[in-house]
Every structure is written in C-alpha cells, then in structure tokens.
Design a protein around this motif. Structure first.
Motif, PDB file in Angstrom:
ATOM      1  N   VAL A  50       0.845  -1.204   0.000  1.00  0.00           N
ATOM      2  CA  VAL A  50       0.000   0.000   0.000  1.00  0.00           C
ATOM      3  C   VAL A  50       0.876   1.248   0.000  1.00  0.00           C
ATOM      4  O   VAL A  50       0.615   2.215  -0.731  1.00  0.00           O
ATOM      5  CB  VAL A  50      -0.958  -0.012   1.219  1.00  0.00           C
ATOM      6  CG1 VAL A  50      -1.688   1.322   1.346  1.00  0.00           C
ATOM      7  CG2 VAL A  50      -1.958  -1.145   1.099  1.00  0.00           C
ATOM      8  N   ARG A  51       1.925   1.236   0.810  1.00  0.00           N
ATOM      9  CA  ARG A  51       2.802   2.418   0.891  1.00  0.00           C
ATOM     10  C   ARG A  51       3.472   2.687  -0.462  1.00  0.00           C
ATOM     11  O   ARG A  51       3.524   3.836  -0.932  1.00  0.00           O
ATOM     12  CB  ARG A  51       3.848   2.196   1.977  1.00  0.00           C
ATOM     13  CG  ARG A  51       4.626   3.460   2.358  1.00  0.00           C
ATOM     14  CD  ARG A  51       5.662   3.154   3.425  1.00  0.00           C
ATOM     15  NE  ARG A  51       6.660   2.206   2.959  1.00  0.00           N
ATOM     16  CZ  ARG A  51       7.658   2.521   2.134  1.00  0.00           C
ATOM     17  NH1 ARG A  51       7.790   3.746   1.659  1.00  0.00           N
ATOM     18  NH2 ARG A  51       8.535   1.594   1.752  1.00  0.00           N
ATOM     19  N   LYS A  52       3.951   1.620  -1.125  1.00  0.00           N
ATOM     20  CA  LYS A  52       4.621   1.801  -2.419  1.00  0.00           C
ATOM     21  C   LYS A  52       3.651   2.305  -3.481  1.00  0.00           C
ATOM     22  O   LYS A  52       3.976   3.206  -4.264  1.00  0.00           O
ATOM     23  CB  LYS A  52       5.241   0.470  -2.879  1.00  0.00           C
ATOM     24  CG  LYS A  52       6.568   0.162  -2.202  1.00  0.00           C
ATOM     25  CD  LYS A  52       7.165  -1.108  -2.764  1.00  0.00           C
ATOM     26  CE  LYS A  52       8.504  -1.414  -2.069  1.00  0.00           C
ATOM     27  NZ  LYS A  52       9.051  -2.704  -2.534  1.00  0.00           N
ATOM     28  N   ARG A  53       2.463   1.729  -3.488  1.00  0.00           N
ATOM     29  CA  ARG A  53       1.469   2.163  -4.475  1.00  0.00           C
ATOM     30  C   ARG A  53       1.074   3.614  -4.260  1.00  0.00           C
ATOM     31  O   ARG A  53       0.861   4.358  -5.217  1.00  0.00           O
ATOM     32  CB  ARG A  53       0.232   1.266  -4.414  1.00  0.00           C
ATOM     33  CG  ARG A  53       0.463  -0.125  -4.986  1.00  0.00           C
ATOM     34  CD  ARG A  53      -0.787  -0.972  -4.942  1.00  0.00           C
ATOM     35  NE  ARG A  53      -1.842  -0.392  -5.744  1.00  0.00           N
ATOM     36  CZ  ARG A  53      -3.093  -0.855  -5.779  1.00  0.00           C
ATOM     37  NH1 ARG A  53      -3.413  -1.903  -5.044  1.00  0.00           N
ATOM     38  NH2 ARG A  53      -3.998  -0.272  -6.524  1.00  0.00           N
ATOM     39  N   CYS A  54       1.002   4.028  -3.007  1.00  0.00           N
ATOM     40  CA  CYS A  54       0.665   5.418  -2.688  1.00  0.00           C
ATOM     41  C   CYS A  54       1.781   6.352  -3.167  1.00  0.00           C
ATOM     42  O   CYS A  54       1.518   7.420  -3.738  1.00  0.00           O
ATOM     43  CB  CYS A  54       0.429   5.567  -1.193  1.00  0.00           C
ATOM     44  SG  CYS A  54       0.072   7.252  -0.675  1.00  0.00           S
ATOM     45  N   GLU A  55       3.027   5.957  -2.944  1.00  0.00           N
ATOM     46  CA  GLU A  55       4.153   6.792  -3.382  1.00  0.00           C
ATOM     47  C   GLU A  55       4.182   6.930  -4.902  1.00  0.00           C
ATOM     48  O   GLU A  55       4.494   7.996  -5.432  1.00  0.00           O
ATOM     49  CB  GLU A  55       5.473   6.197  -2.875  1.00  0.00           C
ATOM     50  CG  GLU A  55       5.684   6.396  -1.374  1.00  0.00           C
ATOM     51  CD  GLU A  55       6.927   5.691  -0.860  1.00  0.00           C
ATOM     52  OE1 GLU A  55       7.544   4.944  -1.657  1.00  0.00           O
ATOM     53  OE2 GLU A  55       7.282   5.876   0.315  1.00  0.00           O
ATOM     54  N   ASN A  56       3.819   5.848  -5.621  1.00  0.00           N
ATOM     55  CA  ASN A  56       3.776   5.924  -7.085  1.00  0.00           C
ATOM     56  C   ASN A  56       2.631   6.806  -7.562  1.00  0.00           C
ATOM     57  O   ASN A  56       2.757   7.519  -8.558  1.00  0.00           O
ATOM     58  CB  ASN A  56       3.632   4.519  -7.691  1.00  0.00           C
ATOM     59  CG  ASN A  56       4.888   3.691  -7.514  1.00  0.00           C
ATOM     60  OD1 ASN A  56       5.989   4.235  -7.405  1.00  0.00           O
ATOM     61  ND2 ASN A  56       4.740   2.377  -7.467  1.00  0.00           N
ATOM     62  N   ALA A  57       1.509   6.756  -6.840  1.00  0.00           N
ATOM     63  CA  ALA A  57       0.340   7.543  -7.251  1.00  0.00           C
ATOM     64  C   ALA A  57       0.510   9.023  -6.944  1.00  0.00           C
ATOM     65  O   ALA A  57      -0.059   9.874  -7.628  1.00  0.00           O
ATOM     66  CB  ALA A  57      -0.914   7.005  -6.553  1.00  0.00           C
ATOM     67  N   GLU A  58       1.273   9.364  -5.889  1.00  0.00           N
ATOM     68  CA  GLU A  58       1.489  10.750  -5.461  1.00  0.00           C
ATOM     69  C   GLU A  58       0.165  11.516  -5.332  1.00  0.00           C
ATOM     70  O   GLU A  58      -0.114  12.451  -6.080  1.00  0.00           O
ATOM     71  CB  GLU A  58       2.410  11.482  -6.449  1.00  0.00           C
ATOM     72  CG  GLU A  58       3.815  10.940  -6.463  1.00  0.00           C
ATOM     73  CD  GLU A  58       4.729  11.722  -7.401  1.00  0.00           C
ATOM     74  OE1 GLU A  58       4.228  12.659  -8.057  1.00  0.00           O
ATOM     75  OE2 GLU A  58       5.920  11.395  -7.474  1.00  0.00           O
ATOM     76  N   PRO A  59      -0.688  11.116  -4.391  1.00  0.00           N
ATOM     77  CA  PRO A  59      -1.992  11.791  -4.255  1.00  0.00           C
ATOM     78  C   PRO A  59      -1.834  13.238  -3.783  1.00  0.00           C
ATOM     79  O   PRO A  59      -0.899  13.564  -3.046  1.00  0.00           O
ATOM     80  CB  PRO A  59      -2.717  10.938  -3.208  1.00  0.00           C
ATOM     81  CG  PRO A  59      -1.638  10.283  -2.432  1.00  0.00           C
ATOM     82  CD  PRO A  59      -0.504  10.064  -3.378  1.00  0.00           C
ATOM     83  N   ARG A  60      -2.757  14.115  -4.205  1.00  0.00           N
ATOM     84  CA  ARG A  60      -2.688  15.526  -3.837  1.00  0.00           C
ATOM     85  C   ARG A  60      -3.981  16.039  -3.243  1.00  0.00           C
ATOM     86  O   ARG A  60      -4.037  17.195  -2.839  1.00  0.00           O
ATOM     87  CB  ARG A  60      -2.353  16.372  -5.081  1.00  0.00           C
ATOM     88  CG  ARG A  60      -0.941  16.125  -5.595  1.00  0.00           C
ATOM     89  CD  ARG A  60      -0.738  16.747  -6.960  1.00  0.00           C
ATOM     90  NE  ARG A  60       0.636  16.485  -7.427  1.00  0.00           N
ATOM     91  CZ  ARG A  60       1.621  17.371  -7.344  1.00  0.00           C
ATOM     92  NH1 ARG A  60       1.424  18.553  -6.814  1.00  0.00           N
ATOM     93  NH2 ARG A  60       2.821  17.061  -7.795  1.00  0.00           N
ATOM     94  N   THR A  76       5.940  11.683   0.250  1.00  0.00           N
ATOM     95  CA  THR A  76       4.584  11.105   0.247  1.00  0.00           C
ATOM     96  C   THR A  76       4.441  10.016   1.306  1.00  0.00           C
ATOM     97  O   THR A  76       3.433   9.951   2.018  1.00  0.00           O
ATOM     98  CB  THR A  76       4.278  10.512  -1.147  1.00  0.00           C
ATOM     99  OG1 THR A  76       4.460  11.530  -2.125  1.00  0.00           O
ATOM    100  CG2 THR A  76       2.855  10.012  -1.234  1.00  0.00           C
ATOM    101  N   GLY A  77       5.440   9.150   1.426  1.00  0.00           N
ATOM    102  CA  GLY A  77       5.352   8.065   2.413  1.00  0.00           C
ATOM    103  C   GLY A  77       5.272   8.577   3.837  1.00  0.00           C
ATOM    104  O   GLY A  77       4.540   8.030   4.673  1.00  0.00           O
ATOM    105  N   GLU A  78       6.004   9.662   4.140  1.00  0.00           N
ATOM    106  CA  GLU A  78       5.962  10.237   5.495  1.00  0.00           C
ATOM    107  C   GLU A  78       4.599  10.865   5.786  1.00  0.00           C
ATOM    108  O   GLU A  78       4.058  10.704   6.895  1.00  0.00           O
ATOM    109  CB  GLU A  78       7.069  11.296   5.629  1.00  0.00           C
ATOM    110  CG  GLU A  78       8.474  10.728   5.519  1.00  0.00           C
ATOM    111  CD  GLU A  78       9.543  11.802   5.421  1.00  0.00           C
ATOM    112  OE1 GLU A  78      10.699  11.486   5.696  1.00  0.00           O
ATOM    113  OE2 GLU A  78       9.217  12.956   5.069  1.00  0.00           O
ATOM    114  N   ILE A  79       4.055  11.566   4.775  1.00  0.00           N
ATOM    115  CA  ILE A  79       2.721  12.171   4.978  1.00  0.00           C
ATOM    116  C   ILE A  79       1.676  11.072   5.166  1.00  0.00           C
ATOM    117  O   ILE A  79       0.776  11.205   5.997  1.00  0.00           O
ATOM    118  CB  ILE A  79       2.366  13.080   3.778  1.00  0.00           C
ATOM    119  CG1 ILE A  79       3.319  14.275   3.742  1.00  0.00           C
ATOM    120  CG2 ILE A  79       0.928  13.561   3.857  1.00  0.00           C
ATOM    121  CD1 ILE A  79       3.230  15.096   2.483  1.00  0.00           C
TER     122      ILE A  79
END
Length: 964
Positions: free
Chosen positions: A920-930, A949-952
């Motif tokens: 989940v963390r890796k997919r989130c970092e690739n997606a870069e949500p805003r 992104t991972g820290e946020i």
C-alpha cells in the motif's frame, strides 16, 4: 325493412290464406303455376340446362323437403344417457348436458337486461350469420379507431390509475407501514425491558404437545416360519377384525403345508451375493485378486445406481433400444446406447455381453470396438482391441487405445510402431510415438515422420527444434517448400536466427515471409500476427517479436485511424504482459508521428511504469528534441534526474527547457521546487524574483509567499502577499494565505478582515467561506459561523462542501437532529454529491447504515468517496476481506484521493501483514496523491512542506481514529 318485407311477402304461402286447391294468398300475389302437362307445347323450356339460381332448393315451393332417417343421425339417446367420453368434466357427462350446452352456445342472449342504450346488445346480433370480407374490413377499421382513441387517452388514464392506487395505499396502508413507528421505538427498549417480555406459551392441548410416537418391534424369523408352514401368507393384524386373530384375506393363494423357510439357505444366498460383489470390485494383478478392505464400503456405495430416472423409464428405454437392435441390428449407436443404459443401472456384465454382441453385428464400427474396450477389464480389453485391429487395421483411435491399455513403455512403443507400419500417414500416431522416445531416437523418428506427413507443420517444427543450427535451417527450408502457406515456419526460422545471434537476418526473414505468403494467396491477418509476436515476446525472442510488429502493424488500417488503433494495440499488449511488443508499437508510432506530443507522453508513461530509469531518460531526450514546446516532457526528464539524486543534470535539463520555453510558469516553478527541496533557499528566492519580474503570474506570487512563510519569514511573506494582492486581488488562494498567516500569529481580527475582504472580491470561493466559518467557530461564535455558512450557500447554491460543513458544524455542536435535517436538504440540493452521501451513511444509526450505503451506491456508483464509505462500513463490521476489496476498488478508481490511501494504510496496519502494508505504501508513493480533506490538512501544513509522500501517509494514518 318494410320494403324488404314487401319484396319477400309474395313468396310466402300461408296455410290459413290458401284454399284447399292452392289458390293465391290474400295478399294479391300472382297465382301459383299449375303443373306442366304433356299438352303444354313441345318447345324446349329456356331454363332447362341452365345452372340453378343461388339459394334454390328443389321442391321447396311445393313443400317437398328432404327428410332424415335414424341411420343418418345414429341411435336414439335419452337425455340421461352417459356420453362416450369416459373422462368428461362435470356438467358434460350426459347427453342432455351436452345438448343444453350446445343450445346455450347457439342462442344469443337478446334479453332486455343485456341491452345498453349506447352499445346495444352485449353480444353480436348477427353472430349466427356468415362472416364475409366486408365484415372483416369493418372490424379492422373499428379496431384501428379503438386503438387510436385508446392511445389518445392513455397518458390521462394511466395518471388517473396511478393517483387512485396511491390514494388507495394511503387509505389502506400495509401492516408493515402501520407499525413502522413502533419498530423505530424498539431502538429505545433497554435490555432489561426486552428480557422481561414473557415467552409465548404453547396453546395446544397435552396430547398434541406430547404425541405418542409409533413403536415398531422387529418380528423374529420363527414367526414367519411358523405361519409359512401353516399355509398363511398374510401376517398382519387387520384392525377391523378386533380380536379375531390372524386371517388370510385371499384364501387359496398358497397351498397349506408347502411353505418352507430355510435360514441356512438364506445365509448361503447372502454369502453368494457377497462373493459376486467382491469379484466385481476386485483388481486383477498378475492372476491374484486383491481387495482393498478400507475402500470396500466406498466401492459398494459407488455400485449403487446413480441414475435419476424411474424404474419404469428404464424399462421403457430398455424395450425401445431392444426394438431398435432387432429392427436394425447393424446400427452401432443402438448397441452402444444399450450397453451404456445397463452400465448406468449397475448391470455391468449385461452391458459387456451386449457390446460384445454389438461387435459381432457391427465388426466395422470403430465406436463399438472402443466402447467394448472401455467396458471390459484389463486383459479382456487387450484381447478386444486385438480383435478390433484385425477387423479395422487402419483405425488410428483403436491403435491409440491399444497403446493406452499397455502399462509398460516398451509395450506401448511396440504397439505404436506396429500401428505406424499400417497407418504411416497419421500425424497423431507419429506425435504419440515421438513423445515416448528419447531425443536422439525422436529426431530419427521425426525425420521419417516428415517424409510420411510432409504437410504437418508441427512435425517439421519439432524436428527443427531437435536438430543442430545448420540442420534446422535445412529442415525449415524443406518445410517451407512443402508447406508454403504457413506463417509459423517463417517465424520459427526467425527465432532460430535470433537464438544463434544472427539478428540482422530476422527482419529479412519476416519481410520475406509476408511477401511469400501473399504470393501464395494467404491473407495476412494482423491480429494473428500480433498474437504470434506476443508469444515470441513471452518466449524471449525479442528481436523476432519487434520484427513481426514492424512488419504487420500498418496492414489493413486506414491512415486516419493509425494513431488510435496503435495506442489500443499497445495497451492490449501491456494487459497481456507483452512489454516488448508494446515498446515496439510505441517505437513505430513515434517514427510515424514524431511531432505528436500525446504519443511521446504515452510512451514516456509506459517506460515510467514498465521500463528502467535509463530507458525513460533516453526516450525523454528524444521527445524534447522533437517536441521542445511540450513542458511536461521537460519536467518529467528533470524529475527523473532529481529522483535519481542527480541534481546538476536536472538543473541542466531545466536550463534547456528555459531556452525552449522562455517565460513558462511551470518550468520556473519546477526550478524553484528543485532548489528548495535541495535546501538551496537563496537560489530559489533569486529564481522567484526573476520569475516575478519576467513572468509574473498569480501562482508565481503564491509560491513566493509560501516559500517565505515555510521558512519562517512572516513579515516578508506578508509584504509579498500585499504586493501580490495589488496585482491579483481576484485570486482566492492569496487571500486564504493572508488570513492563515494572521491566524498563525493569533491575530484573529486581522484574519477575519482578510477573509471578509477576500469574499468581497471572490464571493464564489468555497474555501474562503469555510475558513471564515471555522475561524468564528474556533473563537466560540457558533451563531455567526452558522450565519456565514447560510450566506455562503445562498451565494453558491450547488456547493456540496458548504452543505457538508454546515452539517458537521451542527454535529460538532451536539445538535444531531438539526444535522440530519440539514443533510436531507443537502441531498435534495446536490443529489449526486459523493461526499454528502458518504457523510450521510455515518450520520445514520448503526442498523440503518447498510441501507443508506445501498442508496448512496445507486446514486453515485463510481464516486470514490462513496466507495470509501462502504469500505469503512465493512471495516466497522469487521468484514476484513470485503473491506480490503472495497479499499482496492476505491484507490483504483481515484488514485489521487489521499484520504483513501491513508485509511487503506491504517486498515492494513491493524489487519494486514507487513507485505500488504508495504505494498500500500509503495502504491501510494507511485500515485502521489494531492487531494483529500485529511491529506491536504497534513501535506499543506507549513511544518510538513518538505516531507515525502510516504511520510505524509504515515502521519495522516496515525491521526485517523476508528470512530465510525
């Protein structure tokens, strides 16, 4: 009618008006013509020989009508006699009933009660008359008119019926609706009150509550033997006899004294039956009978007939098949069907006997022999197959069956070689035989096989795979000579050259293949060739795959459809896992469309997701050379270098981008971000100052204010903000930043003033209204906050964010009823707003949440907020698998929603493994949500401006509480 009666009147002769001599009637009609006499003239009458007029009945004028005898109508029947039909329904079982029914059918109901002033009689007055063509035409016209009139009144009638139904339902509601208010009050019942409700007693009497079960006692064998010896075969007590004892109701059915029951014979019969069953389920291994004692009962169960039909149906089928066999004894399907019927009913030996009889009657039927071999046990089956081979020496299926029956590999080979002597042209036999051989022997056999079957592509290709490089080339050349229309041989030749590092020949072979196949009249099917290329890709033949794509990608496509079709082909290859095919398609498309920015972007995203960093950067270098005005390509190249921690290279790319796009806002801001992220704050300030002077835009000023603010230079930030608002007073984010800076400095009045000034300039900015209302709520002015939101809703009536804030304001104030009322109004104003439906689900009490979520999904099926609410609902109910599915669905539909990623990560932290959390963390970092309420609150906070992104993600997940 009077006229007609007048016309017909003279034809009617009445007995009362006629004399004994037949004089004319009193009506004054002409006299009846006297009988012709011989003396009346010898001239031939003019009507003789002419056809009779219509409706003329000879002798009717003088009363000489025909008569009917009893022989014409059958014997006389009394009204009470039964009819011939024994199964007639009630009311039709006697002759009188049927006559009465026929009379009722014939007579029309012309009673006054059946008459209406407008419609006339309910029945048809002329139904007994003939139905002619003009009647049919008139009926069709009337039917069309009725249909037209019905359509004109249809809407009004349906509306009236609907209103009547609604009125009826309001007057007579269902029991479920009548007790709905009492059902709702059940939520207020406490556990003690619920437990104090008395149980409903059983109102039946004692005998019904405690029925006496029938007692069954087994009868001993001595009882049967005693009564059998006395000659009685009826051994049940007749309840009508009372205490009369045992009696035989049908005397004489058994001779007294002859009955005999021998228990020893029964035991012997039982043992015989057991021996038969043991012999049926036994396995014959080298002459010994082996029975598995553990699986014996299971085997017995499997012997129970499993057919679904009735016994009578089986008997009918057996008789029918017997009739077919006797009628046409040389019909193979009849014997096969008969054997299978007996097999299904458990009579295996009968089935074997039948099929063997079938082989005698149909010795040339391959199917009968195969069925016989299937039904017979091991050694017998071999004998059957040997007999079949004698009758059918050219049957491939029988030889294959014979090989299958052999357990030893040598025996299998012997059978297949014997078969190949008789049937040397069978590809199936050659393939089966080759599969059993070692590679060297297989190569020798295949060299013989291709001589016998020169048109089999599979055999040629198998031989080429086993040969050395030089021999394989010769084999494939021979194959091409024998089969000039097959593409697989050419593709195999190209793969062979590639495998031996002769890649320059691959393109030549594929081009020759296309030319040769077309010359031989083969249509080049583009989809089939692309599938072959995908198979080459999966087999590791990259050069062959790319050569095939280049050769066929443009075949059969219109010029204007090329770009669209090629992009679809590339997506299809990616979906099938053929990445090299997709890369080849993109490369060809970029050669044809070198100046298309969209194609370069698709190729760049493909490399970003599936390629290496080097391949992406190489592609982007070519892209910016062809499309220097495409800012996004420059920025992707710079970001790739920056992520690889090559900051000087990123700077050089942006410098080149500046030259190509001198006053591009995006490139200025990217350069500023690059410097600020690498702690080069002075360079960032200088860049922003240059940007403000050369390319002043609202975003440049906003980034300037933000940089000073996050670095703690509040005064510089305020000055820049004031300067920016002089130029861009209608840019709401500047007013928001000014108010937030004042709030951070605890200057609530100045913050309020900034928000109010901003709202005068930007009355349609929802963010400003929300910030002002939250400010008032924070200082305790709840009424003012409520008034601000009401004013905001008036200015922006379709704003779901404002409605949501109003609902939450009331909820935070503890006014749940007002919150629910506001939510109902909000859903009326914005029925398709996902964020409102998501909030509405969790405003409901726990039992009603599921129903509300169903309503939300009906209204907003693909809204990420609704999908996220459903995932949270399953999470709250501890349905872990379903919750995970809905989280995955949400992040797939909207990967830019940070709240979904944060909740998903929190969920996996509680219920998932470390691998799932990391994924989940890796997919989130690739997606870069805003986007997302919770996400933006953290990512845009001044203290978190440099966090990745991972820290946020971890920060937001830690602040989520499971309070749904």
């Amino acid at each position: 009618m009077a006229h007609a009666a007048g016309k017909q009147g003279p034809k009617i002769v009445s007995k009362s008006s006629a004399g004994g001599t037949g004089a004319a009637g009193a009506g004054g009609g002409p006299p009846i013509m006297p009988l012709a006499s011989p003396l009346m003239g010898k001239k031939k009458k003019p009507f003789l020989g002419m056809p009779a007029p219509l409706g003329y009945v000879p002798g009717l004028g003088r009363g000489a009508t025909g008569f009917t005898t009893r022989s014409d109508i059958g014997p006389a029947r009394d009204a009470n006699d039964p009819v011939d039909d024994r199964h007639a329904p009630p009311g039709k079982r006697t002759v009188g009933d049927q006559m009465k029914k026929n009379q009722d059918d014939d007579d029309e109901d012309l009673n006054d009660t059946n008459y209406d002033e407008f419609n006339g009689y309910a029945g048809s007055l002329f139904s007994s008359g003939p139905y002619e063509k003009d009647d049919e035409e008139a009926d069709a016209i009337y039917a069309a008119l009725d249909k037209r009139m019905d359509e004109r009144r249809k809407e009004r009638r349906e509306l009236r019926e609907k209103e009547e139904i609604e009125k009826y339902r309001m007057e007579r509601p269902k029991i479920q609706q009548q007790f709905s208010d009492l059902k709702r009050k059940l939520s207020e019942v406490s556990e003690e009150e619920w437990l104090s409700i008395p149980e409903v007693g059983d109102a039946r009497n004692k005998r019904q509550r405690n029925p006496r079960y029938e007692k069954l006692t087994p009868v001993p064998d001595s009882f049967f033997s005693k009564h059998l010896q006395t000659g009685e075969n009826h051994t049940t007590v007749d309840p009508l006899q009372g205490l009369g004892g045992l009696n035989t109701p049908y005397p004489g059915s058994m001779t007294p004294g002859t009955g005999e029951l021998d228990m020893r014979k029964i035991g012997q019969a039982r043992n015989t039956l057991m021996d038969m069953r043991l012999s049926q389920v036994s396995d014959s291994v080298s002459g010994q009978t082996v029975v598995d004692p553990k699986g014996y009962l299971t085997d017995l169960n499997s012997m129970i007939p499993t057919h679904g039909g009735d016994i009578s149906d089986i008997k009918k089928a057996r008789l029918l098949l017997k009739s077919v066999r006797e009628t046409n004894p040389h019909h193979p399907p009849a014997w096969i069907a008969s054997a299978r019927l007996e097999e299904v009913t458990g009579k295996l030996q009968v089935a074997r006997n039948l099929i063997m009889k079938g082989t005698e009657m149909c010795p040339k039927s391959e199917d009968v022999w195969l069925e016989a071999a299937r039904l017979q046990p091991g050694d017998t089956a071999k004998a059957v197959v040997a007999q079949a081979v004698r009758h059918l020496p050219g049957s491939v299926r029988i030889y294959i069956r014979a090989a299958e029956l052999e357990t030893d590999i040598r025996a299998k080979k012997r059978v297949l070689r014997k078969a190949l002597e008789n049937v040397s042209k069978s590809v199936r036999l050659w393939k089966t035989a080759v599969e059993l051989e070692e590679p060297e022997d297989a190569r020798i056999m295949l060299s013989r096989a291709v001589e016998c079957c020169p048109t089999s592509v599979e055999l040629w290709l198998a031989l080429a795979r086993l040969e050395t490089y030089e021999n394989a080339r010769r084999v494939l050349n021979k194959a091409r000579e024998n089969i000039p229309t097959d593409r697989h041989i050419w593709i195999t030749a190209a793969k062979l050259e590639e495998a031996n590092s002769n890649t320059q020949m691959v393109d030549k072979i594929i081009d020759r293949a296309i030319t040769s196949l077309r010359a031989n009249g083969v249509e080049i099917n583009r989809e089939q060739w692309i599938q072959d290329a995908e198979e080459c890709d999966k087999a590791g033949s990259v050069a062959t795959c790319q050569a095939v794509i280049r050769a066929v990608i443009g075949i059969g496509i219109e010029e204007e459809d090329r770009k669209h079709t090629w992009m679809e082909d590339a997506d299809s290859c990616v979906a099938h896992g053929a990445l090299e095919c997709a890369r080849a398609i993109y490369a060809h498309a970029l050669q044809v469309f070198p100046s298309k920015k969209s194609v370069w972007l698709r190729a760049a995203y493909f490399e970003k997701n599936n390629g290496t960093r080097e391949s992406l950067e190489a592609l982007l270098q070519r892209a910016v050379a062809h499309c220097p005005k495409a800012e996004v390509l420059w920025l992707m190249g710079a970001k790739s270098k920056w992520l690889a921690e090559d900051v000087p290279a990123a700077r050089s790319i942006l410098a080149l981008a500046f030259q190509a796009n001198p006053n591009s806002e995006e490139i200025w801001l990217a350069a500023v971000k690059l410097e600020s992220e690498n702690n080069e704050y002075e360079r960032a300030r200088r860049l922003l100052a240059k940007a403000r002077s050369s390319a002043p835009t609202a975003r440049v000023f906003m980034k300037s204010v933000k940089l000073e603010w996050v670095l703690g230079n509040i005064e510089a930030a305020q000055e820049l903000c004031t300067e920016a608002l002089k130029h861009y007073e209608d840019f709401p984010k500047l007013w928001m930043m000014r108010g937030q800076i004042e709030e951070q400095c605890e200057n609530m009045d100045k913050a309020r003033e900034a928000y109010n000034q901003g709202l005068k300039k930007c009355p349609h900015s929802g963010g400003l209204w929300l910030l002002l209302s939250r400010l008032e709520e924070r200082v305790g002015q709840l009424t003012r906050a409520r008034a601000i939101l009401e004013k905001a809703r008036l200015k922006n009536p379709q704003g779901p964010d404002l409605w949501l804030e109003s609902v939450r304001l009331e909820f935070r104030a503890g006014l749940k009823n007002i919150a629910n009322t506001l939510m109902a109004k909000a859903l009326q104003e914005c029925p398709n707003s996902g964020i409102l439906w998501a909030e509405a689900v969790f405003l409901e009490a726990r039992p009603q949440r599921k129903t509300k979520s169903v309503d939300a999904l009906k209204k907003c099926e693909h809204d990420p907020h609704v999908l996220l609410a459903v995932a949270k609902l399953f999470w709250s109910e501890r349905k872990i698998t379903k919750a995970r599915e809905w989280f995955l669905r949400t992040v797939k539909i909207e990967p830019d929603l940070g709240d979904a990623w944060a909740l998903f990560y929190k969920f996996e932290l509680q219920h998932g493994t470390e691998e799932q959390q990391e994924e989940v963390r890796k997919r989130c970092e690739n997606a870069e949500p805003r986007h997302g309420e919770l996400w933006c609150a953290e990512s845009k906070h001044v203290l978190n401006w440099q966090k990745k992104t991972g820290e946020i993600l971890a920060e937001v997940a830690s602040k989520i509480k499971n309070t749904f």
